[in-house]
Design an enzyme around this catalytic site. Structure first.
Site, PDB file in Angstrom:
ATOM      1  N   LYS A 180      52.212  15.918  19.509  1.00 44.79           N
ATOM      2  CA  LYS A 180      52.709  17.241  19.890  1.00 44.79           C
ATOM      3  C   LYS A 180      52.306  18.289  18.853  1.00 44.79           C
ATOM      4  O   LYS A 180      52.294  18.011  17.644  1.00 44.79           O
ATOM      5  CB  LYS A 180      54.238  17.159  20.020  1.00 44.79           C
ATOM      6  CG  LYS A 180      54.927  18.438  20.472  1.00 44.79           C
ATOM      7  CD  LYS A 180      56.422  18.185  20.604  1.00 44.79           C
ATOM      8  CE  LYS A 180      57.215  19.443  20.884  1.00 44.79           C
ATOM      9  NZ  LYS A 180      58.657  19.149  20.995  1.00 44.79           N
ATOM     10  N   SER A 199      60.437  20.849  25.015  1.00 47.38           N
ATOM     11  CA  SER A 199      59.189  21.450  24.586  1.00 47.38           C
ATOM     12  C   SER A 199      58.035  20.449  24.550  1.00 47.38           C
ATOM     13  O   SER A 199      56.875  20.848  24.427  1.00 47.38           O
ATOM     14  CB  SER A 199      59.369  22.074  23.203  1.00 47.38           C
ATOM     15  OG  SER A 199      59.766  21.113  22.234  1.00 47.38           O
ATOM     16  N   SER A 237      64.289  17.928  23.739  1.00 49.82           N
ATOM     17  CA  SER A 237      62.869  17.986  24.080  1.00 49.82           C
ATOM     18  C   SER A 237      62.132  16.658  24.092  1.00 49.82           C
ATOM     19  O   SER A 237      60.931  16.627  24.332  1.00 49.82           O
ATOM     20  CB  SER A 237      62.149  18.958  23.138  1.00 49.82           C
ATOM     21  OG  SER A 237      62.654  20.256  23.320  1.00 49.82           O
TER      22      SER A 237
END
Length: 477
Positions: A80, A155, A179
């Site tokens: 990420k 996210s 998330s």
């Protein structure tokens, strides 16, 4: 409904990360072939999903040619875009500054790739991770592979979209308000937010007044999540927590489980409530003792306090970005949610000390609750996954925040308390979208959650995206 996936007859097949690692280890598959298949799959699905922040395909090929040791040696993954990966910029879901390539891997990245995983690049996310949907006005939305009209959650949206679509079997995610669990629920995946301190976080996150963020993974199987945590624990151990160990099968202990369909703010939607109660009945059928509880064991001020603390983090991010990127940082390129949160913090700075004090005290309430119950079942999210545009970051801040509070009503609690929670793809909406169910437990009890997750996976195997197009719509699981 448009399903986007890349499952096929290449080297990846439909193998999970554990099976893929075994095939590589025994010589059934060559690392180079596996990496090439993952690159081809990523290139095939990314135009529809928009999950890729930066590609590192050539670096991945080089690693495959001179592989790292580790249980997952040669297994492709993504990281990420809010942790540093050497040679790639870290943009945190925005384009508000000029990219700079990281000189070295961040602390978590070193551990993550130290398991042998091979990063193909970095995945897209919502700006700074603040929104529950990645829909940046210039970078574009990350779309759900089950139906590209819907959000992939946030996210950790790009990671989730690629795992669900079959580009890779496992990807990095982290969770400061849900998330890991939110995109797991939206995309039909397994997402465990571990206990606070279970895995390392980078230095800036350790300085937070309340350490909300936990690193983890998104996977398609419980055993992949369990195996990752086993391997990570062999490399990095938090001495203040009991070990997770090697969890490989359902547990034998029958648990006392509380079921909640109401958060501090609201009751979940009628459809999500029905699906949660069906999951509770499944637990009862498996021999667990289930008790329905009307209200969560937290103060009524919790949601407002959390939003104010979230706003403080936005204000802090603006300060950090100005300091790090100087004249290249352009706050005018930030979205309305980030800017609105920062304004909210400035206007309410006088309220922050008491809000932080109350948030720190929430753990006392949940610890007492844990003396009565071994685990807690809730829906991961209070409503079905929304369509792209519902959380449009160019909209009015108050509208965005109101809609987000309505949807993300259950997950932030565990970030504040530090307790582990896992989202499992146990249900399906009337529109055919995955619906996650969340099970939480006391701090340090990840092994209990994984054992229960194995049991539920065996009793009700997850739906596969490859077969979803053939399933009649409008039926609940």
């Amino acid at each position: 409904m448009r399903h986007v996936h890349a499952f096929g007859d290449d080297a990846l097949g439909d193998l999970d990360a554990v099976a893929l690692a075994e095939a590589i280890r025994t010589g059934q598959l060559a690392r180079a072939d596996v990496i090439e298949a993952a690159i081809a799959r990523t290139e095939a699905v990314n135009p529809a999903l928009n999950g890729l922040a930066y590609q590192a395909f050539d670096q991945a090929r080089a690693v495959a040619a001179a592989p790292r040791a580790g249980f997952f040696s040669g297994v492709p993954t993504f990281v990420k875009d809010n942790v540093d990966v050497a040679g790639l910029p870290t943009m945190e879901g925005t384009d508000a500054w000029v990219p700079r390539r990281a000189a070295r891997d961040g602390e978590f990245t070193r551990l993550y790739l130290g398991t042998g995983l091979v990063a193909l690049g970095k995945t897209q996310m919502s700006e700074y991770g603040f929104s529950a949907s990645a829909e940046h006005p210039r970078l574009g939305p990350v779309r759900n592979p089950w139906n590209t009209d819907y959000t992939a959650g946030a996210s950790s949206s790009g990671s989730a979209a690629f795992v669900a679509a079959g580009a890779v079997p496992i990807a990095h995610a982290n969770d400061g308000g849900g998330s890991i669990r939110i995109p797991a629920a939206c995309n039909g995946l397994v997402g465990l937010k571990p206990s606070r301190g279970r895995l390392p976080v980078d230095k800036d996150l350790r300085r937070m007044p309340i350490r909300l963020v936990a690193n983890g993974v998104l996977t398609r199987s419980v055993r992949d999540t369990a195996a990752f945590h086993r391997e990570a624990e062999r490399m990095w151990r938090q001495p203040n927590l009991p070990p997770i160990g090697d969890v490989t099968h359902p547990g034998r202990q029958r648990l006392k489980i509380a079921v909640l369909t109401r958060s501090v703010d609201r009751e979940c939607s009628p459809e999500i409530r029905e699906l949660t109660l069906k999951s509770a009945r499944l637990l009862e059928e498996l021999g667990h003792r289930v008790e329905h509880v009307e209200n969560p064991p937290v103060p009524s001020t919790f949601a407002d306090d959390f939003v104010l603390y979230w706003a403080l983090l936005a204000l802090g991010q603006l300060y950090i970005s100005r300091r790090r990127f100087g004249d290249t940082f352009d706050p005018a390129r930030l979205d309305n949610l980030t800017l609105g949160l920062a304004r909210h913090a400035r206007r309410n700075l006088h309220r922050l000390p008491l809000a932080v004090l109350r948030l720190r005290g929430v753990r006392r309430h949940t610890a007492r609750f844990a003396e009565t119950y071994d685990a807690v079942l809730t829906p991961t999210l209070a409503e079905e996954t929304p369509r792209i545009g519902h959380l449009d970051p160019t909209g009015d801040y108050e509208q965005i925040m109101g809609r987000m509070r309505d949807w993300v009503a259950f997950t932030p609690l565990h970030n504040v308390t530090g307790e582990p929670a896992i989202s499992l793809p146990l249900a399906e909406s009337a529109t055919g979208m995955p619906v996650g169910m969340m099970i939480s437990a006391d701090i340090g009890c990840e092994a209990r959650l994984l054992a229960l997750a194995y049991e539920l996976e065996e009793a009700q195997p997850w739906r596969r995206i490859q077969a979803a197009a053939d399933k009649p719509r409008g039926k609940h699981r």
